[in-house]
Each structure stands twice: as structure tokens, then as C-alpha cells.
Motif scaffolding. Structure first.
Motif, short mmCIF file in Angstrom:
data_model
loop_
_atom_site.label_atom_id
_atom_site.label_comp_id
_atom_site.label_asym_id
_atom_site.label_seq_id
_atom_site.Cartn_x
_atom_site.Cartn_y
_atom_site.Cartn_z
N ILE A 179 0.84 -1.20 0.00
CA ILE A 179 0.00 0.00 0.00
C ILE A 179 0.88 1.25 0.00
O ILE A 179 1.91 1.29 0.67
CB ILE A 179 -0.92 0.01 1.25
N ASP A 182 4.56 3.39 -4.89
CA ASP A 182 5.53 2.38 -5.31
C ASP A 182 6.80 3.09 -5.75
O ASP A 182 6.78 3.91 -6.67
CB ASP A 182 4.93 1.58 -6.47
N VAL A 187 4.06 4.97 -8.94
CA VAL A 187 2.59 5.03 -9.00
C VAL A 187 2.00 4.74 -7.62
O VAL A 187 2.62 4.07 -6.80
CB VAL A 187 2.01 4.03 -10.03
N ALA A 188 0.80 5.26 -7.39
CA ALA A 188 0.11 5.01 -6.13
C ALA A 188 -0.52 3.63 -6.18
O ALA A 188 -1.09 3.24 -7.20
CB ALA A 188 -0.95 6.07 -5.91
N ARG A 189 -0.39 2.89 -5.09
CA ARG A 189 -1.01 1.57 -5.07
C ARG A 189 -2.02 1.47 -3.93
O ARG A 189 -1.69 1.75 -2.78
CB ARG A 189 0.07 0.49 -4.90
N MET A 190 -3.23 1.07 -4.26
CA MET A 190 -4.29 0.83 -3.28
C MET A 190 -4.57 2.03 -2.38
O MET A 190 -4.95 1.87 -1.23
CB MET A 190 -3.96 -0.39 -2.40
N TRP B 21 -9.43 -7.03 -2.88
CA TRP B 21 -8.06 -6.58 -3.10
C TRP B 21 -7.71 -6.66 -4.59
O TRP B 21 -7.20 -5.70 -5.17
CB TRP B 21 -7.10 -7.43 -2.27
N GLY B 24 -9.39 -4.04 -6.49
CA GLY B 24 -8.74 -2.75 -6.24
C GLY B 24 -7.46 -2.61 -7.04
O GLY B 24 -7.18 -1.56 -7.62
N VAL B 25 -6.68 -3.69 -7.09
CA VAL B 25 -5.42 -3.67 -7.84
C VAL B 25 -5.69 -3.39 -9.32
O VAL B 25 -5.08 -2.52 -9.93
CB VAL B 25 -4.67 -5.00 -7.67
N THR B 28 -7.11 0.26 -9.89
CA THR B 28 -6.37 1.49 -9.58
C THR B 28 -4.89 1.47 -9.98
O THR B 28 -4.30 2.52 -10.18
CB THR B 28 -6.43 1.82 -8.07
N ILE B 29 -4.27 0.31 -10.05
CA ILE B 29 -2.83 0.31 -10.36
C ILE B 29 -2.63 0.06 -11.85
O ILE B 29 -3.11 -0.93 -12.38
CB ILE B 29 -2.09 -0.77 -9.55
N PRO B 30 -1.94 0.97 -12.52
CA PRO B 30 -1.71 0.75 -13.94
C PRO B 30 -0.75 -0.41 -14.16
O PRO B 30 0.18 -0.62 -13.38
CB PRO B 30 -1.08 2.07 -14.40
N ALA B 40 4.13 -2.29 -11.51
CA ALA B 40 3.75 -2.12 -10.12
C ALA B 40 2.57 -3.02 -9.75
O ALA B 40 2.27 -3.22 -8.58
CB ALA B 40 3.39 -0.66 -9.86
#
Lengths: 510, 165
Positions: A179, A182, A187-190, B21, B24-25, B28-30, B40
Motif C-alpha cells: 500500500i 511504489d 505510482v500510487a497503489r491501493m 483486493w 482494487g489492484v 487502480t494500479i496501472p 507495479a
């Protein structure tokens, strides 16, 4: 030799010495009071050391660790309750000795054995850390990934009864650490667009939550149910064993120290396992095994030398490979990192003076612990009279102050409460806590090395099998998991057989 | 109630968590820009899937009929009344959350004195004025002097009011 001289200079600095002594006393207090653990002490002490210079900070952490490991014997002997899980084996004969009116001798013997085990393991550690580091210095990302994977698998397997639950715990730790921002891709994660969460879950915040919060809850439950311990001992003083007794126990302490060092060096094991193995060993090789459990001094000295020898053993993988084997060394790793020391093979090239400093600080800590526990036993006994629920109030305040001090964030304080609550619920669901901590500590390394390896090989996953050392670690990982499943299947079969036998008997009776 | 019920609850919760989870991954995470390397997203996604798999194992194990109560099952359900346990959890969480909020708005001194008094009096039910006063003043002053002054630990200032900290 320059490095050694500068380390010696740093350790003999009055503030550093004071920090070591203060750490040792805090450690003994947390170790000796049931319900307070030395892992908790380390997590609470760490934020205090932020403003210290490196030598004082490391000295205080090592003092706390070693004091905590030794302090557990006080309540084990006087109350029959281990102050830390590592002292559980000491209860067997130590408490019997108290009831036979020989509490002083038990305390003195425990202190002496602790010091012996600790110094012994320090010597072994000095030699082996260097050897292991020399081997590991050639490791690249692939090997480090494989090694961390192996470390995680032993920890997950050994921490609880069930490998699946251990792995779930480990993964929860790894998930928490992803969380936030990164740092490889930026990049932002969760975070779901919530900016404050970009700072991520701080390792120390999570540790304070996991160690302290569930313990406060347990103390309150004991208070409500009126199950708290009560101490009746007064006027206790330590008494050293006679030379004759020492001569008789010397080889036993030597063997148990070797055993403790070896056990300590395996990630995922630790004090409690070493202490019980040593107790068993002492009983098996004793001329009078029937006197064990009835107040025999050897039954105190064997586990106490072994559990303190764990400290040196656990430092071997920590310093040479950067892999902590238990929660306490995991907090220490966090502390080292904050002060710019990165444990691992490069530590010996980059921070030679600090490595010597660690050795010297451990030595000073043991001397302090032995002196204070021998002469100051009355003070610690007085502390045991403070009701645990009032102590819990103090711990609660320290949780708030400590987590805020880590990086001056109020969100961290709320996060600590959240992690603590989750930790308690998981514990009740029989998910072990240790793998969560190790997941938190090792997670970033695991991911970073994995991704670096993939980038370096330009996306080919074949790179993970390109090195012999890595393949050996994978094989060991599979071995550990296989061994564990075999053990579980065998246990399940035993339970089933026993059940069938019982059913058959019942049917026969009907 | 069978002894397997806690495992069914645990497995279900973990399965839901892992599904949320993974969602969410993905949401939101590219992912990695090119297919050549792991971005990531890979690690959290892999872990989420692994958690899902493991919780399925827990669920499957718990659906199998349990022949006998093992010692393990008894250890999982120790002799704690649910009321007491809920009280302890609520008290700890309540005190800590209250402390965090007070720290933010009234600063270290006032927050600590108030929370300690609340913990000893109303929560633990020890209505001894001397003890309450001694502990709340002692802890807040002691920590202020030792940590704040001597060791230089940063204690929070209040946003609304303040007493030194």
C-alpha cells in the motif's frame, strides 16, 4: 584495526553506555512482566532512538533485546508465569525451586547461565557472520529473491501449527507493505486517490500495533475476569551457584549454548523452541532425570543458557544476509535501516566500524544485564507488584506517543489501532502473528529484487533459474513446504486413527 | 455449533478480502507499459490471488466433517465470555482512537492526562481519586520531561489548545 578502535571509542562514549544500560533495564522490565514482551519493548523504544546518534541508538536496541531475553526468567521463577515465551521452559524447575525456598539460587543460576549463553553465542556469531557474508557477497537480485523466499517459507512453516495459516499470515504482511507509493514506478497503489495514504503503512507503526494493542486487550480481559497474577514473594535476593555446582553444570551450559545458537540461526525458530530442546536435552543426559521438574538447578540453567544463546544465533542471518528470524530481530532490522545500516553481505564492506560496534554493544549489554539482574533483583520484584492493568494504561499512552513520533503523522496513530485490531482478530482465528511481521519486513526486499531481476533480464522469467545458488534455495523452499505437509498429513492420520479407535471402542462398549 | 464454524467464517472473510483486493489492484494500479517487465501491478495482484487460493483451502478443509474435537479446536475457543472480550476490544480501540483525536486537537499534555484518567476511572472502574490524579499527572509530566525535554522526542502540539505540548 582502525574500525575496531573507532567502534571502541563509540561504545565507551558516556551517552552510548547510558543508552545501553537504559535499554538493558527497559528490556529486563518488559521481559520480566508477564504480558509485556521484549518485542513490544523494542517497538516502543525504537521511536525514542530516532534522535540519537547511530552508536547510542544501536546500543539501546541491543540492550533492550538482550535484557528482554534474560528478564523473562524473573517471573518464570518467582511467579511460575513466563515473562516472555522464551522463559516457558524455565518455569518447570525454576518455580519449583521458589516453592522449595530456593528462589535466590534459581535467579542467580538463571542470570549466570544467561550471561554464559549470550557471550558464547556472541563468539560463535563473530566467526560465522563473517563467513556467511563472504559467501553471500556474490549474490545478485535472483539469489537474494530466492533466499528471502526460503526465509519466508521456513518462518511460515515454523510459526504456527498449520502451513496454510502461516502462509496466509505472511501474505497479509506482504500485502500491507504494497500500500502507498511504489518507489520503482512512482505510482500510487491501493490508495484509491486518498493522498495521505501515499505514505503507506510504516513498518514500525504496524509493529507497535501488532505487538502492543492485542496485549492491552488481553490484559483488560484478564483484569475483568480477575485472572491477573499476584506476587507473594518479598525480600528475594539472587544467590550465585557454588563453584562445585558450576563445575557440574559447565558442560551442560556449553552444550545448551551451542544448541541455542544453532536454533537461533534458523529463521522462524527462536527462544521458546531452543529452551524446550535444551531442557529436554538436559533431562535426557542427566544422571538423575527423575529430579527434573522437582526443582533441579540444571533445569533452570539449561533453558536459560539456550534461550540467551539464541540472541547471537539470530544475529547471524540478520547481519550477514539481512533476514530476521523472529519478531524481535525484525524490529532491530527496522532500527538498523533507520540509522543507515543495511544488514546484508555489504554491511561488512560499507560499515565495518558499526559491525564491531554491534559486537561490543552486545558484550556490554550482557555485562549490564548480569550485574543489574544480580544486584537489582529487588527492584524488578517491586515492579512485578505493579498491577498489569495499570501498566497497560502506560503502554497504551506509549503506543500513541511512539507511533506519532515515528514520522509526526496522526494517520499513523489511527493506522496503528487498525493494524492492532486486525492483529487481535487474526490471532483469535489462529493465524500466527510472526509471519505477518516478517512479511512486513521482507516484503519490500522480495518485491524489489524480483522486479530488478526481471528488468535486468529484459522480461525473461528464465533468469530465476539461471543461478545454482538460487535453485538450491528453491529446492530448500520446496523441501520445507513438503516436509511440513508430510508432517500435517501424518498428524491428521494419527488423529483419524485415534478417533476411529475411540469410536470402535465406544461401539464395542455399547 | 460445530468446532469448524470459526474456520468457515475466516475462510469466507479472507476470500472476500482477496477478491476486493484484486479488484482494487486491477482498478487502480496501472499495468506495465510494455510487456517486457513486471510493473507495479504484478506483485500485489499475485499476492491477492495467492491469498484467495489459500482461503479456499481453509474453506475446503472446514467443510470436511470433523471426526473429533481436537485439542487445537479447544485452544481456538478459550474460556472467554464474549461480553468481556467485546468490552476489552471496545475499550482499547476507543481509548486509542480517542487519544489520537485528542492529541491532534488538544496536544500531548491535555490528551494524555484526560485519556489516562478515563482509562483508570470509567474504563477500569477504579474510582480512587489519588490514583487517577497521580497516574494522569505523573504519566503526562514524566513523558513530557523524559521524552520531550531530555530525549528530544517530538510530542504533538494541539491544533486548538496547548499546554507546552
Amino acid at each position: 584495526m582502525d574500525a575496531f578502535a573507532s567502534a571502541l571509542g563509540a561504545v565507551s562514549d558516556p551517552f552510548t553506555l547510558l543508552a545501553i544500560v537504559a535499554g538493558a533495564i527497559i528490556g529486563i522490565v518488559f521481559g520480566s512482566v508477564p504480558g509485556l514482551t521484549y518485542s513490544m519493548a523494542l517497538a516502543l523504544v525504537l521511536p525514542i532512538t530516532f534522535k540519537f546518534d547511530t552508536s547510542a541508538a544501536i546500543g539501546m536496541l541491543l540492550g533492550t533485546y538482550i535484557g528482554g531475553m534474560t528478564g523473562g526468567s524473573v517471573s518464570a521463577i518467582l511467579l511460575g508465569i513466563p515473562g516472555t515465551p522464551s522463559a516457558a521452559a524455565t518455569v518447570l524447575d525454576g518455580y519449583k525451586m521458589t516453592r522449595n525456598g530456593r528462589a535466590g539460587l534459581a535467579l542467580g543460576g538463571a542470570v549466570l547461565a544467561s550471561g554464559f549463553g549470550g557471550i558464547f553465542s556472541l563468539l560463535v556469531m563473530i566467526v560465522s557472520v563473517d563467513l556467511v557474508a563472504r559467501l553471500a557477497i556474490q549474490f545478485g537480485p535472483v539469489e537474494i529473491f530466492a533466499l528471502v523466499l526460503f526465509g519466508m517459507s521456513t518462518i511460515c512453516g515454523l510459526a504456527g501449527k498449520s502451513l496454510v495459516r502461516g502462509m496466509i499470515a505472511g501474505i497479509i504482511g506482504l500485502l500491507l507493505m504494497t500500500i502507498g507509493l511504489d518507489d520503482m514506478d512512482g505510482v500510487a497503489r491501493m490508495t484509491f486517490g486518498w493522498t495521505p495514504l501515499l505514505q503507506g503503512v510504516d513498518l514500525l507503526v504496524a509493529m507497535v500495533g501488532l505487538f502492543a494493542v492485542p496485549q492491552i486487550m488481553k490484559t483488560l480481559i484478564d483484569y475483568k475476569l480477575d485472572r491477573a497474577f499476584k506476587l507473594n514473594a518479598s525480600g528475594v535476593r539472587s544467590e550465585l551457584p557454588t563453584l562445585k555446582q558450576l563445575r557440574n553444570s559447565f558442560w551442560l551450559m556449553f552444550r545448551c549454548s551451542a544448541l541455542g545458537t544453532a536454533v537461533g540461526s534458523i529463521p522462524g525458530t527462536g527462544g521458546p523452541i531452543a529452551a524446550f530442546l535444551a531442557y529436554d536435552h538436559a533431562k535426557r543426559f542427566s544422571k538423575e532425570p527423575e529430579r527434573f521438574g522437582k526443582g533441579k538447578l540444571d533445569g533452570v540453567m539449561a533453558p536459560e543458557s539456550a534461550n540467551n544463546a539464541v540472541t547471537g544465533g539470530a544475529m547471524i542471518p540478520l547481519l550477514s544476509l539481512g533476514i530476521p528470524g523472529d519478531p524481535a530481530t525484525a524490529v532491530m532490522l527496522g532500527g538498523f535501516l533507520i540509522h543507515g545500516l543495511v544488514p546484508g553481505p555489504m554491511l561488512f564492506t560499507n560499515n565495518k566500524a558499526e559491525v564491531y560496534l554491534i559486537y561490543l554493544a552486545i558484550f556490554v549489554s550482557y555485562v549490564t544485564v548480569v550485574v543489574f539482574q544480580y544486584f537489582g533483583i529487588r527492584g524488578f520484584v517491586k515492579l512485578l507488584k505493579v498491577p498489569p492493568h495499570l501498566m497497560a494504561v502506560g503502554i497504551l499512552i506509549m503506543c500513541g506517543v511512539g507511533t506519532f513520533a515515528i514520522r509526526n503523522s496522526f494517520l499513523d496513530v489511527y493506522m496503528m489501532v487498525g493494524v492492532g485490531l486486525i492483529g487481535y482478530l487474526l490471532m483469535r482465528a489462529r493465524i500466527p502473528i510472526t509471519p505477518i511481521i516478517l512479511g512486513l519486513v521482507l516484503g519490500p526486499t522480495l518485491e524489489r529484487e524480483f522486479r530488478t531481476a526481471v528488468i535486468m533480464s529484459e522480461g525473461s522469467f528464465g533468469v530465476f533459474f539461471s543461478s545454482t545458488a538460487a535453485v538450491v534455495f528453491y529446492a530448500m523452499t520446496i523441501g520445507v513446504i513438503g516436509f511440513h505437509f508430510y508432517g500435517q498429513m501424518r498428524d491428521a492420520k494419527k488423529t483419524r486413527d485415534a478417533a476411529n479407535g475411540k469410536n470402535a471402542q465406544q461401539q464395542g462398549a455399547n | 455449533m460445530t468446532s469448524r464454524r470459526p474456520d468457515i467464517i475466516l475462510g469466507t472473510i479472507l476470500l472476500v478480502v482477496s477478491a476486493l483486493w484484486c479488484w482494487g489492484v486491477l482498478a487502480t494500479i496501472p499495468g506495465a507499459e510494455d510487456g517486457s517487465r513486471l510493473g507495479a501491478r504484478g506483485f500485489p495482484l499475485g499476492l491477492g490471488l495467492l491469498l484467495g487460493g489459500l482461503s479456499l483451502i481453509i474453506l475446503l478443509q472446514s467443510l470436511r466433517p470433523a471426526p473429533v474435537k481436537t485439542i487445537d479446536d479447544e485452544a481456538a475457543a478459550p474460556d472467554i465470555s464474549r461480553g468481556v472480550e467485546a468490552w476489552a476490544i471496545a475499550a482499547t480501540v476507543g481509548l486509542l482512537v480517542g487519544y489520537a483525536a485528542l492529541l491532534e486537537y488538544t496536544g500531548f499534555m491535555i490528551a494524555t492526562a484526560l485519556v489516562v484518567a478515563a482509562a483508570v476511572g470509567p474504563v477500569l472502574g477504579i474510582w480512587r481519586p489519588k490514583l487517577i490524579l497521580g497516574m494522569s499527572v505523573g504519566l503526562s509530566l514524566g513523558i513530557y520531561l523524559i521524552f520531550g525535554k531530555l530525549l528530544g522526542v517530538y510530542l504533538p502540539y494541539g491544533k486548538l489548545i496547548n499546554l507546552a505540548f
